[in-house]
Design a protein around this motif. Structure first.
Motif, PDB file in Angstrom:
ATOM      1  N   HIS A  79       0.957  -1.392   0.293  1.00 34.92           N
ATOM      2  CA  HIS A  79      -0.140   0.093  -0.040  1.00 34.92           C
ATOM      3  C   HIS A  79       0.776   1.026   0.008  1.00 34.92           C
ATOM      4  O   HIS A  79       2.399   1.062   0.230  1.00 34.92           O
ATOM      5  N   GLU A  80       0.479   2.155  -0.187  1.00 36.25           N
ATOM      6  CA  GLU A  80       1.204   3.839   0.123  1.00 36.25           C
ATOM      7  C   GLU A  80       1.759   4.211   1.515  1.00 36.25           C
ATOM      8  O   GLU A  80       1.215   4.069   2.379  1.00 36.25           O
ATOM      9  N   GLU A  81       3.109   3.820   1.155  1.00 38.04           N
ATOM     10  CA  GLU A  81       4.011   3.613   2.035  1.00 38.04           C
ATOM     11  C   GLU A  81       4.085   2.385   3.522  1.00 38.04           C
ATOM     12  O   GLU A  81       4.325   2.794   4.360  1.00 38.04           O
ATOM     13  N   GLU A  82       3.055   1.271   2.371  1.00 36.64           N
ATOM     14  CA  GLU A  82       3.840  -0.413   3.613  1.00 36.64           C
ATOM     15  C   GLU A  82       4.314  -0.990   2.684  1.00 36.64           C
ATOM     16  O   GLU A  82       4.197  -1.342   1.564  1.00 36.64           O
ATOM     17  N   PHE A  83       4.495  -1.735   3.635  1.00 34.91           N
ATOM     18  CA  PHE A  83       6.043  -2.811   2.979  1.00 34.91           C
ATOM     19  C   PHE A  83       5.712  -4.059   3.271  1.00 34.91           C
ATOM     20  O   PHE A  83       5.268  -4.127   4.593  1.00 34.91           O
ATOM     21  N   LEU A  84       5.620  -5.112   2.633  1.00 31.34           N
ATOM     22  CA  LEU A  84       5.667  -6.557   2.739  1.00 31.34           C
ATOM     23  C   LEU A  84       7.336  -7.112   3.258  1.00 31.34           C
ATOM     24  O   LEU A  84       7.901  -6.353   1.932  1.00 31.34           O
TER      25      LEU A  84
END
Length: 166
Positions: A79-84
């Motif tokens: 997601h925007e500015e969320e990382f796996l």
């Protein structure tokens, strides 16, 4: 102007015949390039954090023992500015009794130190441990991790392993 006309004609011809997408524009490829650069930058950040974790039995870091390498870290924007963040570590021997503890150390240090919003998955590299499936379940189960960290003896070992070198 000619390029825009060509794209419009190309799109019009393709749409009825199966819904093909228009050719990538420079802007889209630049956006994907930027995302890939960000993911690579984040992967290096993750590696810098985990490489200094100490092995529970030896006076070496996980990096020195090749338990973790730069290539064992993957980062994908979800997601925007969320990382796996995906870590695949390699125990020193296929029957390593401390593989679960190493996975726990990786998880705790990353939860404490990662400066960006993330989801974390930690695995033993495929085929590198005799009980990898069981260990993978344990180190990715929030309740088991929380229970492990409630054990004072285990918590002390983890704290010593994740302590930054001086």
């Amino acid at each position: 102007m000619l390029t825009l006309l060509w794209r419009a004609l190309w799109w019009q011809r393709r749409l009825p015949g199966g819904g093909h997408e228009p050719p990538a524009t420079g802007r889209k490829s630049r956006t994907r390039s930027a995302a890939m650069a960000t993911e690579q930058e984040r992967a290096l950040e993750v590696y810098d954090i985990i490489r200094t974790i100490r092995d529970p039995e030896k006076p070496n870091t996980l990096e020195e023992l090749d338990v973790v390498t730069e290539s064992c870290v993957e980062v994908h924007e979800i997601h925007e500015e969320e990382f796996l963040v995906i870590i695949r570590f390699t125990p020193t021997v296929p029957h390593c009794s401390l593989a679960t503890l190493i996975g726990l150390c990786l998880r705790i240090k990353l939860q404490r130190c990662l400066p960006f919003k993330h989801k974390l998955e930690i695995y033993i590299s495929e085929g590198m441990h005799s009980t990898e499936e069981d260990i993978n379940k344990q180190i990715n189960d929030k309740e088991r991790v929380a229970a492990a960290m409630e054990n004072p003896n285990l918590r002390e070992i983890v704290e010593q392993c994740v302590l930054e070198p001086e």
